[in-house]
Design a protein around this motif. Sequence first.
Motif, PDB file in Angstrom:
ATOM      1  N   GLU A  65       0.842  -1.189   0.000  1.00 38.00           N
ATOM      2  CA  GLU A  65       0.000   0.000   0.000  1.00 38.00           C
ATOM      3  C   GLU A  65       0.885   1.251   0.000  1.00 38.00           C
ATOM      4  O   GLU A  65       1.818   1.371   0.795  1.00 38.00           O
ATOM      5  CB  GLU A  65      -0.920   0.000   1.213  1.00 38.00           C
ATOM      6  N   ARG A 106      -4.581  -9.984   1.919  1.00 37.28           N
ATOM      7  CA  ARG A 106      -5.438  -8.955   1.360  1.00 37.28           C
ATOM      8  C   ARG A 106      -5.332  -8.928  -0.165  1.00 37.28           C
ATOM      9  O   ARG A 106      -4.319  -9.310  -0.735  1.00 37.28           O
ATOM     10  CB  ARG A 106      -5.061  -7.580   1.915  1.00 37.28           C
ATOM     11  N   ASP A 107      -6.371  -8.447  -0.794  1.00 35.90           N
ATOM     12  CA  ASP A 107      -6.378  -8.329  -2.245  1.00 35.90           C
ATOM     13  C   ASP A 107      -5.700  -7.023  -2.631  1.00 35.90           C
ATOM     14  O   ASP A 107      -6.292  -5.947  -2.495  1.00 35.90           O
ATOM     15  CB  ASP A 107      -7.822  -8.348  -2.757  1.00 35.90           C
ATOM     16  N   ARG A 109      -5.248  -5.703  -5.305  1.00 33.15           N
ATOM     17  CA  ARG A 109      -5.762  -5.012  -6.486  1.00 33.15           C
ATOM     18  C   ARG A 109      -6.551  -3.766  -6.116  1.00 33.15           C
ATOM     19  O   ARG A 109      -6.903  -2.977  -6.985  1.00 33.15           O
ATOM     20  CB  ARG A 109      -6.633  -5.958  -7.309  1.00 33.15           C
ATOM     21  N   GLN A 110      -6.836  -3.607  -4.836  1.00 37.21           N
ATOM     22  CA  GLN A 110      -7.595  -2.434  -4.436  1.00 37.21           C
ATOM     23  C   GLN A 110      -6.778  -1.168  -4.623  1.00 37.21           C
ATOM     24  O   GLN A 110      -5.554  -1.198  -4.739  1.00 37.21           O
ATOM     25  CB  GLN A 110      -8.032  -2.571  -2.978  1.00 37.21           C
ATOM     26  N   GLU A 111      -7.467  -0.027  -4.655  1.00 33.23           N
ATOM     27  CA  GLU A 111      -6.825   1.253  -4.911  1.00 33.23           C
ATOM     28  C   GLU A 111      -5.756   1.548  -3.856  1.00 33.23           C
ATOM     29  O   GLU A 111      -5.947   1.314  -2.676  1.00 33.23           O
ATOM     30  CB  GLU A 111      -7.882   2.363  -4.899  1.00 33.23           C
TER      31      GLU A 111
END
Length: 317
Positions: A65, A106-107, A109-111
């Motif tokens: 992130e 966690r994925d 691909r999220q923003e």
Amino acid sequence: MTSQAQAGSADGAAAAFTQFQLDTDPLLSRATVDRTEIVRDASEGDTTWWSHGRVLLVDARGRAEVTGDDRLVYHSATEFGDRPVPGAILLGVQDRVVYWALRTERDGRQEGWRDLRTAGGLLGDTEAGLLTTAVGLLAWHDRARYCAVCGASTTRIRAGWARRCTGCDHEEYPRTDPSMICLVHDGTDHVLLARQTGWPAERYSVLAGFVEVGESLEACVRREVFEEVGVGASDVRYLGSQPWPFPRSLMVGFAAIADPSEPLRPAAGEIDDARWVRRDHVRAALDADGPVQGLRLPPGISIAYRMLRGWATWPTE
């Protein structure tokens, strides 16, 4: 100026040009934290190292992130417990901050989640080094769960910098596969670029290949250049290196000289096209957002970009 003086001046410029260097350190070679063996061994089993730690979460595809101002997002280690959780690896220490990495389910691909190819060039020196190390080490742990000697399962030791077999007690350490990458030029104003099979149209780069067993890096340069484009390489010299954890390579950069009058013979099934390109054309392509006259060069995150920019902008006088 006499013709003899002009020839001497031209020879001097060419000689200076052959000594070009990388324009700056490769973007993934900027690690700054302390990760010596002393640090790793001191942190193993000592909960104080964990309690003062920051944890970087990395998903299975190597994404972490990143904030809107291009900073990594960390979590307090105590969010996960009062001692290092299974799978945690020590990245290093800096300014009394202990950095750890942990695989997350966690994925990504999220923003806001980005990989090294898109974020590595935007991060500062310390964070670029932390993410590079985390991606490489976590990928190795994913692939080293069983002993190469007896096949039994392995466990994490030494703060994540080694694994020990539960069967024969054999210790395994992270693998790094050396790969040469070479900028081949003619000694003056032309560089040899190639496009690999499967690359997007107009994408060209310098030549690269993995080092084989029993082979020196310099021998690898000569072999790979000949195999990929069919020309001989001489005057091989070292430029620099960059970790490339996709999943575990170390790109070792070289320069070499070849004769542009030799016919190019791209390796079938590996190289779609190879050609000599003028320095002014390379400069224009480096400074452009898109292709220039059919030429699109590697992204800034790669050592290939640093090699090409160093060659294209090196002063000749």
